[in-house]
Structure formats: structure tokens, C-alpha cells
Design a protein around this motif. Structure first.
Motif, mmCIF file in Angstrom:
data_model
loop_
_atom_site.group_PDB
_atom_site.id
_atom_site.type_symbol
_atom_site.label_atom_id
_atom_site.label_comp_id
_atom_site.label_asym_id
_atom_site.label_seq_id
_atom_site.Cartn_x
_atom_site.Cartn_y
_atom_site.Cartn_z
ATOM 1 N N LEU A 268 0.838 -1.203 0.000
ATOM 2 C CA LEU A 268 0.000 0.000 0.000
ATOM 3 C C LEU A 268 0.868 1.246 0.000
ATOM 4 C CD1 LEU A 268 -2.641 1.608 0.319
ATOM 5 C CD2 LEU A 268 -2.486 1.199 2.790
ATOM 6 N N LEU A 269 1.879 1.277 0.860
ATOM 7 C CA LEU A 269 2.734 2.454 0.972
ATOM 8 C C LEU A 269 3.478 2.738 -0.323
ATOM 9 C CD1 LEU A 269 4.213 1.782 4.524
ATOM 10 C CD2 LEU A 269 2.428 3.429 3.915
ATOM 11 N N ALA A 270 3.859 1.704 -1.028
ATOM 12 C CA ALA A 270 4.680 1.878 -2.227
ATOM 13 C C ALA A 270 3.932 2.550 -3.367
ATOM 14 C CB ALA A 270 5.227 0.523 -2.683
ATOM 15 N N ARG A 271 2.605 2.455 -3.385
ATOM 16 C CA ARG A 271 1.856 3.027 -4.512
ATOM 17 C C ARG A 271 1.265 4.402 -4.188
ATOM 18 N NH1 ARG A 271 -2.110 -1.113 -2.968
ATOM 19 N NH2 ARG A 271 -4.002 -0.121 -2.159
ATOM 20 N N LEU A 272 1.428 4.865 -2.958
ATOM 21 C CA LEU A 272 0.846 6.142 -2.561
ATOM 22 C C LEU A 272 1.693 7.309 -3.047
ATOM 23 C CD1 LEU A 272 -0.207 5.320 1.121
ATOM 24 C CD2 LEU A 272 -1.671 5.377 -0.913
ATOM 25 N N THR A 273 1.030 8.365 -3.511
ATOM 26 C CA THR A 273 1.728 9.597 -3.901
ATOM 27 C C THR A 273 1.467 10.733 -2.913
ATOM 28 O OG1 THR A 273 -0.143 10.243 -5.315
ATOM 29 C CG2 THR A 273 1.648 8.990 -6.341
ATOM 30 N N THR A 274 0.394 10.643 -2.122
ATOM 31 C CA THR A 274 0.101 11.623 -1.087
ATOM 32 C C THR A 274 -0.200 10.879 0.207
ATOM 33 O OG1 THR A 274 -0.850 13.165 -2.705
ATOM 34 C CG2 THR A 274 -1.397 13.533 -0.394
ATOM 35 N N ILE A 275 0.522 11.241 1.276
ATOM 36 C CA ILE A 275 0.384 10.553 2.559
ATOM 37 C C ILE A 275 0.253 11.586 3.663
ATOM 38 C CG2 ILE A 275 1.460 8.981 4.218
ATOM 39 C CD1 ILE A 275 2.931 7.673 1.935
ATOM 40 N N HIS A 276 -0.688 11.333 4.574
ATOM 41 C CA HIS A 276 -0.855 12.169 5.768
ATOM 42 C C HIS A 276 -0.978 11.235 6.963
ATOM 43 C CE1 HIS A 276 -2.629 15.959 7.731
ATOM 44 N NE2 HIS A 276 -2.463 15.066 8.692
ATOM 45 N N PHE A 277 0.052 11.190 7.806
ATOM 46 C CA PHE A 277 0.040 10.386 9.022
ATOM 47 C C PHE A 277 -0.155 11.321 10.217
ATOM 48 C CE2 PHE A 277 2.885 7.072 6.863
ATOM 49 C CZ PHE A 277 1.801 6.275 6.556
ATOM 50 N N SER A 278 -1.180 11.060 11.011
ATOM 51 C CA SER A 278 -1.407 11.802 12.241
ATOM 52 C C SER A 278 -1.598 10.785 13.355
ATOM 53 C CB SER A 278 -2.641 12.704 12.107
ATOM 54 O OG SER A 278 -2.866 13.435 13.282
ATOM 55 N N CYS A 279 -0.517 10.492 14.067
ATOM 56 C CA CYS A 279 -0.551 9.406 15.037
ATOM 57 C C CYS A 279 0.590 9.572 16.031
ATOM 58 C CB CYS A 279 -0.467 8.058 14.333
ATOM 59 S SG CYS A 279 0.927 7.927 13.194
ATOM 60 N N ASP A 280 0.729 8.611 16.955
ATOM 61 C CA ASP A 280 1.741 8.719 17.993
ATOM 62 C C ASP A 280 2.842 7.668 17.815
ATOM 63 O OD1 ASP A 280 0.221 6.556 18.587
ATOM 64 O OD2 ASP A 280 -0.281 7.143 20.619
ATOM 65 N N TRP A 281 3.178 7.366 16.571
ATOM 66 C CA TRP A 281 4.284 6.457 16.333
ATOM 67 C C TRP A 281 5.586 7.031 16.873
ATOM 68 C CZ3 TRP A 281 3.211 5.334 10.464
ATOM 69 C CH2 TRP A 281 2.163 4.415 10.366
ATOM 70 N N ASP A 282 6.452 6.152 17.335
ATOM 71 C CA ASP A 282 7.793 6.603 17.678
ATOM 72 C C ASP A 282 8.637 6.628 16.407
ATOM 73 O OD1 ASP A 282 8.518 3.995 17.103
ATOM 74 O OD2 ASP A 282 8.741 3.398 19.192
ATOM 75 N N VAL A 283 9.894 7.027 16.532
ATOM 76 C CA VAL A 283 10.724 7.234 15.351
ATOM 77 C C VAL A 283 10.959 5.931 14.591
ATOM 78 C CG1 VAL A 283 12.862 6.996 16.674
ATOM 79 C CG2 VAL A 283 12.884 8.247 14.527
ATOM 80 N N THR A 284 11.058 4.808 15.324
ATOM 81 C CA THR A 284 11.284 3.519 14.655
ATOM 82 C C THR A 284 10.073 3.118 13.828
ATOM 83 O OG1 THR A 284 12.725 2.823 16.467
ATOM 84 C CG2 THR A 284 11.891 1.108 15.000
ATOM 85 N N GLN A 285 8.877 3.267 14.414
ATOM 86 C CA GLN A 285 7.659 2.922 13.690
ATOM 87 C C GLN A 285 7.489 3.827 12.470
ATOM 88 O OE1 GLN A 285 5.759 0.446 14.273
ATOM 89 N NE2 GLN A 285 3.773 0.851 13.325
ATOM 90 N N LEU A 286 7.791 5.121 12.639
ATOM 91 C CA LEU A 286 7.662 6.069 11.538
ATOM 92 C C LEU A 286 8.635 5.738 10.415
ATOM 93 C CD1 LEU A 286 6.474 8.719 10.413
ATOM 94 C CD2 LEU A 286 8.277 9.931 11.634
ATOM 95 N N CYS A 293 7.763 4.215 1.165
ATOM 96 C CA CYS A 293 6.983 5.206 0.411
ATOM 97 C C CYS A 293 7.810 5.775 -0.743
ATOM 98 C CB CYS A 293 6.530 6.318 1.347
ATOM 99 S SG CYS A 293 5.559 5.752 2.758
ATOM 100 N N ILE A 294 8.205 4.931 -1.633
ATOM 101 C CA ILE A 294 9.155 5.323 -2.670
ATOM 102 C C ILE A 294 8.536 6.216 -3.738
ATOM 103 C CG2 ILE A 294 10.621 3.307 -2.357
ATOM 104 C CD1 ILE A 294 9.190 1.983 -4.666
ATOM 105 N N ASN A 295 7.203 6.253 -3.829
ATOM 106 C CA ASN A 295 6.537 7.067 -4.853
ATOM 107 C C ASN A 295 5.832 8.286 -4.271
ATOM 108 O OD1 ASN A 295 7.042 5.576 -7.343
ATOM 109 N ND2 ASN A 295 5.795 3.958 -6.427
ATOM 110 N N VAL A 296 5.965 8.514 -2.966
ATOM 111 C CA VAL A 296 5.255 9.627 -2.349
ATOM 112 C C VAL A 296 5.803 10.945 -2.870
ATOM 113 C CG1 VAL A 296 6.798 9.721 -0.335
ATOM 114 C CG2 VAL A 296 4.453 10.592 -0.176
ATOM 115 N N GLN A 297 4.886 11.859 -3.171
ATOM 116 C CA GLN A 297 5.244 13.200 -3.638
ATOM 117 C C GLN A 297 4.933 14.263 -2.591
ATOM 118 O OE1 GLN A 297 3.293 13.883 -7.399
ATOM 119 N NE2 GLN A 297 3.958 11.927 -8.254
ATOM 120 N N LEU A 330 9.671 12.822 -3.504
ATOM 121 C CA LEU A 330 9.062 13.714 -2.519
ATOM 122 C C LEU A 330 9.383 15.165 -2.851
ATOM 123 C CD1 LEU A 330 7.525 13.980 0.162
ATOM 124 C CD2 LEU A 330 9.741 13.902 1.334
ATOM 125 N N HIS A 331 8.321 15.986 -3.061
ATOM 126 C CA HIS A 331 8.534 17.402 -3.343
ATOM 127 C C HIS A 331 7.948 18.318 -2.268
ATOM 128 C CE1 HIS A 331 4.346 17.889 -4.571
ATOM 129 N NE2 HIS A 331 4.476 16.911 -5.428
#
Length: 535
Positions: A268-286, A293-297, A330-331
Motif C-alpha cells: 500500500l505504501l509503495a503506490r501512494l503519492t500523497t500521505i498524511h500520518f497523524s498518530c503517535d508512532w515513535d521514530v522507529t515505527q515512523l 513510500c518510494i513514490n510519495v510526492q 518527494l517534493h
């Protein structure tokens, strides 16, 4: 004998003296007063009638009647609420009831009908939603669903996301571009996916759910997939057409290890071009999620409590330290609600194509020298994005002027600089802001040969305090122009915008003509504007 004037008024001699009128004269004058009063009332009534008729005729000749329907539709689009919830829909329908022309203009503006919000607590009508969306023509449609499920479900309290009308909308309704589902639990999302799987349309290609491009999910509580294999993740059932994904997860109410937290499938992450994460992940999870997310713009990270759930002295995991990993497309990078101690994302993320960087802190956080500038400098250097990065925005922070100067000297290539709700202070006096811009004219030792922001075209200072020293801004721009501009290559500045934190009824702390400095900038071709900050 009384003197009669030329008009034949026997009482005229009384108007120029203090003679007491006789009883007969007084009675006669009282009759005249009554007659004059009645005549005035009639004239006033005639005047009001003529004014009414005048307004009617001026209204007929008004240029408003000649506004093209397309322009009226644009006006409605700006004036009416962007989201068609219950109140927004009522406002639009009232506009349509004004007259036939306004109704035609509203129907002609398809965007007004492209978004609708439904609350599952108040009922859901398939026919009404489809009828509303049908007026949107070929505009991309959006459906916003507000749920109110409890944490557990039973025969008496079934899951709202299993509502047959919702399943019908997502399988048999009109095509949808965006779906947003708010206030749901982990079980609710799974229930909805199961109900969609059980309900088949005549043709799979016609299912709106299968063709959505954008999906937003807001979970009421933390997510826990403990014991579930990755292939069992509910996110694997998100349609393959989704390229924009927003996920909001509220703070966890109990401690969880990495293996028990949410796991978004790499596919799922690999095909996304726009991502918005709003959560309490720590740095490792993030970092674990972002590396795929190789295609995220466009990437937005709203930190919420993710940094507070982690000891700030813990080191970055070895697998993410060192050279980090690259997001080649990523732009736009937008970091929201970050505590001032968070700089980890700049240590493992590389963005060689970055054009816009926005950093928004928790409102009122304090930033001291050396907390952000070195991390930004290292990030830009390792990303090698000097040739592309053109816009930088800093928002919601109090910082020493030395740190602000160090940050800005790291961005000599930006063309747009925005400082929004940024309160610089002098570390030597704790509150003085007068060195804010003058300090920027003193380059650090390692940049002594570089001009200050030589490509700057737009400078926005938003939400400044009323006591902000306006003359310091003009002095800074004048000195910068003298340092950077030449006859062969004039200064690049094209726009200056400032807004103040003032009450709507308070006067702006700027003279009416904004002084000679603003006029001088305007004469040189710079657009200068002042106003109030949005609440």
C-alpha cells in the motif's frame, strides 16, 4: 387690529414677538397645527412610497442582475461552507430559493454539489445522497462519513459502518473520488470491509469503493493488530486505486511494543503519492513505514504524541542512522505539531527532489540556539536538494534570534519564505525583538561570502504581534537590497505580506499610508500588503 402678511396669514405678527395669543387666536393656531401635521404625514407616506418605487426600479437596473451565472456560481462557491454537512446543505438550498437565476447559477456550479457529509447517528438516505451528488456533473465527488459506534457491538447496538445504506452507496452509488470516515474503531473498519465484500455489484468495475483515489480514516482509539500476520492486515483490502491516504490514530491508552502496533503493508505504501500520518508512532515505527513510500510526492506528518512516547535520549535505531533512505519523488514535506526536541526525521530521511518544506511546532514552544538549524543544514546537505528547494515555512514557535538567523542562512536558494506566528526574542534581554532582522545581516563565518536570501521573491510575516517593530523589516529589506542588488542584477523581491494578531475591531498598528518605506517598495515594483491574521 392684527396685521395680515402678504400670504394672508392673520397670525404672522405673533411669530416675531412674545405676545400672548388670545383664546380665539390660540384655537385657530391649534387647528392649523393639526392640519399641517396631517399634511406632513401624507407627504411622508408619499415620500416612502416613492422611495420604495425608486428602489424597485434601481434594483431592476442594478448590474448585479447582469452578472453571468458562472460568476454567481463562483461567488456562491466562495461564500458557502466548503463541506456540505447538514448546515452547509441548508445554506445552499436557501440560496437556491432566492430566485430562479440564483438556483440556475448554483446548479451550474457543479463543485457545490460534489461534497456531502453524512452522520450515521442521524440516519442515512441513499436516494438523497445520490440525488445531491448527481448535480455535481463530472466533478470528482467526495463522501464524508461521521460514525458514532461504541467500542463493542451487539445485536442491540450493531456497528454503524455495517449500515446497508452505506454499503449500497459504496457498491451501487455514483462514482467517488474521495471517502473520509471519521470516529471509528479498528473493529468498525473491518466490519465495513466485510459488508462490502458480501455485497457485490452487477459489475465490479461499477463499485464506487473499488475506484476511489483518496481515502481518509480517523480512528477513535489506538490500533492494535497483535498476533495478526501482515497478510491479515485490514489495510490489504484497501482498493488498489487509492493513491492518497490520510490516517489519524488517537493516542494509545496503553503501552505497546513495535510488533503489536499498526502495520501498514508495504504494498500500500509503495503506490501512494500523497500521505498524511497523524498518530503517535515513535521514530522507529515512523521510519519503518516511510522507507517503503518510494513514490510519495507530498508527505504530511502530524506528530501528536509520538515524540513524547519515547525517551529523547534514546538513539536512532542503527538500521536508520548513517546515510538514511531516499524518497526520490518527494517534493512537499509538511511536519505538524512537532515538539521542539524532534529532529529525528531529518536524520534518516533524504529528499533530493524537495521543493517545499513546512515545519509547524506546538503553539508556544520555545526553540533555543542549536536545536533545529544544524539538523536542517545536515538534512539539506545530505539530501542534495539545494537545486530544487524553493519554499520554506516556519510556524508556531518562539526562538532566539540567533537560531532564526542560522536557520535562514541555511536556505540561500529559497524564493518564498513564510514566518507564521513566529516570535523571535533576544537571548541577551529575553524579550527584545529589535535584533531579529538586523542580526540576519551578519552572516555566519562559514557563509561570509554568500548574499542573504539572494533569490527571495515572496516574504510573508504572518500573525506578528502588534508591537512588532515594522521599521526593522523595512530597514532589513533596504539593507538586503543594497547588499544583494546591482544594476546588472536587481533585487528579486516581488511581494511583502504582513498580518497582525489583533482583534477584529482594533486598528491595525500601521499608519494609513504605511509610511514612505512601503511606498518606496511599491514604486520599485514590490507588492506590499498589511492585514489581520485569520483566527
Amino acid at each position: 387690529m392684527p396685521v395680515v402678511d402678504a400670504m394672508g396669514d392673520p397670525h404672522s405678527y405673533l411669530f416675531s414677538n412674545n405676545v400672548v395669543p388670545s383664546a380665539v387666536e390660540a384655537a385657530s393656531i391649534e387647528l392649523e397645527v393639526a392640519e399641517l401635521t396631517n399634511a406632513i404625514c401624507k407627504l411622508r407616506s408619499q415620500l416612502q412610497e416613492r422611495r420604495r418605487r425608486l428602489r424597485q426600479r434601481l434594483g431592476v437596473l442594478s448590474s448585479v442582475r447582469r452578472i453571468p451565472l458562472e460568476i454567481l456560481g463562483e461567488i456562491f462557491n466562495i461564500a458557502l461552507p466548503a463541506l456540505s454537512d447538514r448546515q452547509g446543505r441548508a445554506a445552499l438550498l436557501k440560496v437556491c430559493l432566492v430566485c430562479r437565476a440564483w438556483r440556475d447559477a448554483a446548479l451550474l456550479k457543479h463543485r457545490l454539489w460534489s461534497r456531502i457529509q453524512v452522520d450515521l447517528d442521524t440516519g442515512l438516505s441513499y436516494e438523497k445522497v445520490v440525488a445531491w451528488h448527481r448535480r455535481s456533473g463530472g466533478i470528482r465527488r467526495a463522501l464524508f462519513v461521521i460514525a458514532g459506534c461504541r467500542d463493542s457491538h451487539s445485536a442491540d447496538t450493531p456497528c454503524q459502518l455495517q449500515h446497508p445504506t452505506l454499503a449500497k452507496l459504496l457498491t451501487e452509488g455514483l462514482s467517488l473520488d474521495h471517502i473520509s470516515i471519521d470516529n471509528i474503531g479498528q473493529q468498525c473498519f473491518g466490519n465495513m470491509l466485510a459488508s462490502l465484500a458480501d455485497r457485490k455489484a452487477e459489475s465490479p468495475a461499477l463499485r464506487p469503493w473499488d475506484s476511489i483515489r483518496s481515502l481518509a480514516l480517523a480512528f477513535r482509539r489506538g490500533w492494535n493488530e497483535s498476533g495478526n500476520a501482515l497478510e491479515d492486515s485490514a489495510f490489504l483490502r484497501i482498493p488498489s486505486s487509492v493513491s492518497s491516504f490520510k490516517m489519524t490514530v488517537n493516542t494509545f491508552t496503553f503501552p505497546l511494543d513495535l510488533d503489536t502496533r499498526l502495520r501498514v503493508p508495504p504494498s500500500l505504501l509503495a503506490r501512494l503519492t500523497t500521505i498524511h500520518f497523524s498518530c503517535d508512532w515513535d521514530v522507529t515505527q515512523l521510519a519503518t513505514a516511510l522507507r517503503y513510500c518510494i513514490n510519495v510526492q507530498k508527505l504530511t506528518i502530524c506528530y501528536r504524541n509520538m515524540a513524547r512516547n519515547r525517551d529523547p535520549v534514546d538513539p536512532i535505531p542503527t538500521e536508520f542512522s548513517g546515510p538514511g533512505f531516499v524518497l526520490p519523488n518527494l517534493h512537499t514535506l509538511n511536519l505538524c505539531e512537532i515538539p521542539t526536541a524532534v529532529t529525528e526525521v531529518f536524520q534518516f530521511l533524504r529528499a533530493p527532489a524537495l521543493t517545499e518544506l513546512r515545519i509547524q511546532f506546538d503553539r508556544g514552544d520555545w526553540l533555543y540556539q542549536g536545536e533545529l538549524a544544524p539538523a536542517l543544514k545536515d538534512f539539506v546537505k545530505k539530501s542534495k536538494c539545494e537545486a530544487t528547494l524553493r519554499s520554506f515555512c516556519l510556524k508556531g514557535v518562539c526562538l532566539v534570534t540567533e537560531e532564526l538567523a542560522d536557520i535562514l542562512w541555511n536556505f540561500p536558494f529559497v524564493t518564498k519564505l513564510t514566518l507564521d506566528l513566529v516570535d523571535p526574542f533576544d537571548s541577551t534581554s529575553s524579550s527584545d525583538m529589535r535584533r531579529c532582522f538586523s542580526l540576519l545581516l551578519r552572516p555566519p563565518e562559514d557563509t561570509s561570502n554568500l548574499p542573504l536570501l539572494p533569490r527571495l521573491e515572496v516574504l510573508q510575516l504572518l500573525g506578528v504581534r502588534p508591537e512588532f517593530p515594522l521599521h526593522e523589516v523595512f530597514d532589513f529589506l533596504g539593507d538586503r537590497r543594497a547588499l544583494n542588488g546591482t544594476e546588472a542584477q536587481p533585487d528579486t523581491l516581488k511581494r511583502l505580506k504582513m498580518t497582525y494578531r489583533t482583534l477584529c475591531y482594533s486598528p491595525l498598528p500601521v499608519a494609513v499610508d504605511e509610511g514612505n518605506n512601503a511606498q518606496k517598495l511599491r514604486r520599485s515594483g514590490v507588492s506590499v500588503s498589511f492585514g489581520r491574521s485569520s483566527p
